[in-house]
Design a protein around this motif. Structure first.
Motif, short mmCIF file in Angstrom:
data_model
loop_
_atom_site.label_atom_id
_atom_site.label_comp_id
_atom_site.label_asym_id
_atom_site.label_seq_id
_atom_site.Cartn_x
_atom_site.Cartn_y
_atom_site.Cartn_z
N ALA A 113 -8.48 -6.88 -3.61
CA ALA A 113 -9.10 -5.55 -3.67
C ALA A 113 -10.15 -5.37 -2.59
O ALA A 113 -10.35 -4.26 -2.09
CB ALA A 113 -9.73 -5.32 -5.05
N LYS A 114 -10.80 -6.44 -2.19
CA LYS A 114 -11.80 -6.33 -1.12
C LYS A 114 -11.13 -6.09 0.22
O LYS A 114 -11.70 -5.45 1.09
CB LYS A 114 -12.64 -7.60 -1.06
CG LYS A 114 -13.59 -7.74 -2.23
CD LYS A 114 -14.42 -8.99 -2.09
CE LYS A 114 -15.34 -9.14 -3.29
NZ LYS A 114 -16.08 -10.40 -3.24
N ARG A 115 -9.91 -6.59 0.42
CA ARG A 115 -9.21 -6.41 1.68
C ARG A 115 -8.53 -5.04 1.75
O ARG A 115 -8.50 -4.42 2.81
CB ARG A 115 -8.17 -7.51 1.88
CG ARG A 115 -8.80 -8.83 2.28
CD ARG A 115 -7.76 -9.87 2.58
NE ARG A 115 -7.24 -10.35 1.31
CZ ARG A 115 -5.96 -10.61 1.08
NH1 ARG A 115 -5.07 -10.47 2.01
NH2 ARG A 115 -5.58 -11.04 -0.09
N THR A 116 -7.94 -4.59 0.65
CA THR A 116 -7.18 -3.34 0.69
C THR A 116 -7.96 -2.15 0.17
O THR A 116 -7.59 -1.03 0.44
CB THR A 116 -5.89 -3.46 -0.14
OG1 THR A 116 -6.24 -3.75 -1.50
CG2 THR A 116 -5.00 -4.54 0.41
N GLY A 117 -9.00 -2.38 -0.56
CA GLY A 117 -9.80 -1.30 -1.12
C GLY A 117 -9.38 -1.00 -2.55
O GLY A 117 -8.22 -1.11 -2.90
N GLU A 129 -5.56 -0.38 -4.50
CA GLU A 129 -5.21 -1.23 -5.65
C GLU A 129 -4.94 -0.40 -6.89
O GLU A 129 -4.05 -0.72 -7.67
CB GLU A 129 -6.33 -2.23 -5.93
CG GLU A 129 -6.46 -3.29 -4.87
CD GLU A 129 -5.28 -4.25 -4.82
OE1 GLU A 129 -4.83 -4.69 -5.89
OE2 GLU A 129 -4.82 -4.52 -3.71
N ALA A 130 -5.69 0.67 -7.09
CA ALA A 130 -5.51 1.51 -8.28
C ALA A 130 -4.27 2.39 -8.16
O ALA A 130 -3.62 2.67 -9.16
CB ALA A 130 -6.75 2.37 -8.49
N PRO A 140 0.28 0.75 -8.26
CA PRO A 140 1.22 0.67 -9.39
C PRO A 140 1.94 1.98 -9.69
O PRO A 140 3.06 1.96 -10.20
CB PRO A 140 0.34 0.26 -10.58
CG PRO A 140 -0.83 -0.39 -9.97
CD PRO A 140 -1.06 0.29 -8.65
N PHE A 141 1.33 3.09 -9.33
CA PHE A 141 1.98 4.39 -9.61
C PHE A 141 3.28 4.56 -8.81
O PHE A 141 4.33 4.81 -9.41
CB PHE A 141 1.01 5.54 -9.34
CG PHE A 141 1.65 6.89 -9.53
CD1 PHE A 141 2.08 7.31 -10.78
CD2 PHE A 141 1.83 7.73 -8.45
CE1 PHE A 141 2.68 8.54 -10.95
CE2 PHE A 141 2.42 8.96 -8.61
CZ PHE A 141 2.85 9.37 -9.86
N PRO A 142 3.28 4.42 -7.46
CA PRO A 142 4.57 4.54 -6.77
C PRO A 142 5.54 3.42 -7.14
O PRO A 142 6.75 3.63 -7.14
CB PRO A 142 4.22 4.47 -5.29
CG PRO A 142 2.77 4.48 -5.17
CD PRO A 142 2.18 4.34 -6.52
N ILE A 177 -4.26 3.89 2.59
CA ILE A 177 -4.21 2.71 3.46
C ILE A 177 -4.89 3.03 4.79
O ILE A 177 -5.66 2.22 5.32
CB ILE A 177 -2.76 2.24 3.65
CG1 ILE A 177 -2.24 1.65 2.35
CG2 ILE A 177 -2.67 1.23 4.78
CD1 ILE A 177 -0.75 1.38 2.34
N ASP A 178 -4.60 4.21 5.36
CA ASP A 178 -5.23 4.60 6.61
C ASP A 178 -6.74 4.71 6.46
O ASP A 178 -7.49 4.36 7.38
CB ASP A 178 -4.67 5.93 7.12
CG ASP A 178 -3.25 5.81 7.64
OD1 ASP A 178 -2.81 4.67 7.92
OD2 ASP A 178 -2.59 6.86 7.75
N ALA A 179 -7.20 5.21 5.33
CA ALA A 179 -8.64 5.37 5.11
C ALA A 179 -9.33 4.03 4.95
O ALA A 179 -10.52 3.90 5.23
CB ALA A 179 -8.88 6.22 3.86
N THR A 180 -8.59 3.04 4.51
CA THR A 180 -9.18 1.71 4.33
C THR A 180 -9.28 1.05 5.67
O THR A 180 -10.17 0.37 6.01
CB THR A 180 -8.29 0.85 3.41
OG1 THR A 180 -8.12 1.53 2.18
CG2 THR A 180 -8.92 -0.48 3.13
#
Length: 57
Positions: free
Chosen positions: A6-10, A14-15, A18-20, A54-57
């Motif tokens: 979660a620290k690497r991807t934000g 992470e939240a 699971p939806f897609p 992902i881009d925002a992270t």
């Protein structure tokens, strides 16, 4: 080096991930008449949101 994913991807990625992951197989079970019209639009929106996170992270 960070070991927590979660620290690497934000936390937002992470939240949302699971939806897609749930949505894509669910769309596959739509009726054929809806799978290629409505299903495609829903899939694109969900993946666009994930890409933006992902881009925002």
């Amino acid at each position: 080096m960070m070991t927590d994913n979660a620290k690497r991807t934000g936390p937002a990625v992470e939240a949302h991930y699971p939806f897609p992951a749930w949505l894509l197989p669910t769309i596959g079970r739509f009726a054929k008449s809806h799978r290629f019209t409505l299903g495609d639009r829903i899939e694109n929106v969900a993946l666009n949101v994930l890409e933006a996170l992902i881009d925002a992270t």
